[in-house]
Design a protein around this motif. Structure first.
Motif, PDB file in Angstrom:
ATOM      1  N   PHE A  20       2.567 -13.053  -2.927  1.00  0.00           N
ATOM      2  CA  PHE A  20       1.951 -11.730  -2.768  1.00  0.00           C
ATOM      3  C   PHE A  20       2.945 -10.805  -2.087  1.00  0.00           C
ATOM      4  N   HIS A  21       2.897  -9.534  -2.468  1.00  0.00           N
ATOM      5  CA  HIS A  21       3.611  -8.511  -1.701  1.00  0.00           C
ATOM      6  C   HIS A  21       2.874  -7.199  -1.860  1.00  0.00           C
ATOM      7  N   GLY A  22       2.856  -6.423  -0.787  1.00  0.00           N
ATOM      8  CA  GLY A  22       2.195  -5.123  -0.781  1.00  0.00           C
ATOM      9  C   GLY A  22       1.979  -4.659   0.643  1.00  0.00           C
ATOM     10  N   PHE A  23       1.500  -3.430   0.767  1.00  0.00           N
ATOM     11  CA  PHE A  23       1.252  -2.904   2.097  1.00  0.00           C
ATOM     12  C   PHE A  23       0.097  -3.633   2.767  1.00  0.00           C
ATOM     13  N   ALA A  24       0.214  -3.815   4.086  1.00  0.00           N
ATOM     14  CA  ALA A  24      -0.881  -4.374   4.879  1.00  0.00           C
ATOM     15  C   ALA A  24      -2.085  -3.456   4.742  1.00  0.00           C
ATOM     16  N   ASP A  25      -3.284  -3.971   5.026  1.00  0.00           N
ATOM     17  CA  ASP A  25      -4.490  -3.170   4.811  1.00  0.00           C
ATOM     18  C   ASP A  25      -4.520  -1.901   5.661  1.00  0.00           C
ATOM     19  N   PHE A  26      -3.739  -1.824   6.734  1.00  0.00           N
ATOM     20  CA  PHE A  26      -3.677  -0.591   7.529  1.00  0.00           C
ATOM     21  C   PHE A  26      -2.569   0.338   7.042  1.00  0.00           C
ATOM     22  N   MET A  27      -1.845  -0.039   6.014  1.00  0.00           N
ATOM     23  CA  MET A  27      -0.937   0.780   5.220  1.00  0.00           C
ATOM     24  C   MET A  27       0.343   1.243   5.905  1.00  0.00           C
TER      25      MET A  27
END
Length: 168
Positions: A20-27
């Protein structure tokens, strides 16, 4: 972490699996989740590692899949391993990317230097290359933590967002 410690952390997961890769839920921070394994003869258990790129001011993600392979990989059955494994094309449904040629810390990054001056925080540039995506990040610090099995990067809640507006 110093630049040398960041580079060492990158070497620790060379040729492993990004799941997985992407911004954390707090962005604000960018997460790369790596399933790290070693030769079973070592007796070392696999682990899931979160590489959190803190204060990520830029994330550019591009495909590493060549156009001719993309053209042969549009069938939705390729998004599921069981239905796509016997088809021609890139089987998206394997649900991981090989971290090869790996992650490197870009030395003397002009853009990282510019961001350092803008926000008065030392910044770095990481370039992540896999067989599925290439990820280019500008960030301030790296944190590596072990995640428990079943950990999820994001959960959709009931009722949608709470509609708070960030203040400048």
């Amino acid at each position: 972490m110093s630049p040398e410690e960041i580079e060492a952390a990158f070497e620790d997961v060379f040729d492993q699996a990004i799941v997985f890769h992407g911004f954390a839920d707090f962005m604000r921070d960018y997460d790369v989740i790596v399933h790290a394994t070693s030769d079973p003869r070592t007796g070392t258990s696999p682990e899931n590692l979160r590489y959190r790129f803190r204060h990520c001011v830029r994330a550019n993600i591009t495909t590493a899949v060549p156009p001719e392979v993309w053209a042969a990989s549009l069938d939705d059955r390729l998004t599921d391993y069981e239905s796509g494994v016997d088809l021609d094309g890139y089987v998206w449904g394997v649900k991981w990317q090989v971290l090869y040629p790996g992650i490197k810390l870009e030395q003397d990054s002009r853009e990282a230097t510019e961001w350092s001056g803008r926000i008065q925080l030392p910044m770095h540039q990481a370039i992540i290359e896999t067989n599925g995506h290439n990820v280019d990040l500008i960030f301030s610090a790296l944190e590596v933590t072990t995640l428990p099995p079943g950990w999820s990067p994001f959960t959709v809640g009931h009722g949608g967002p709470d509609w708070k507006i960030p203040l400048p």
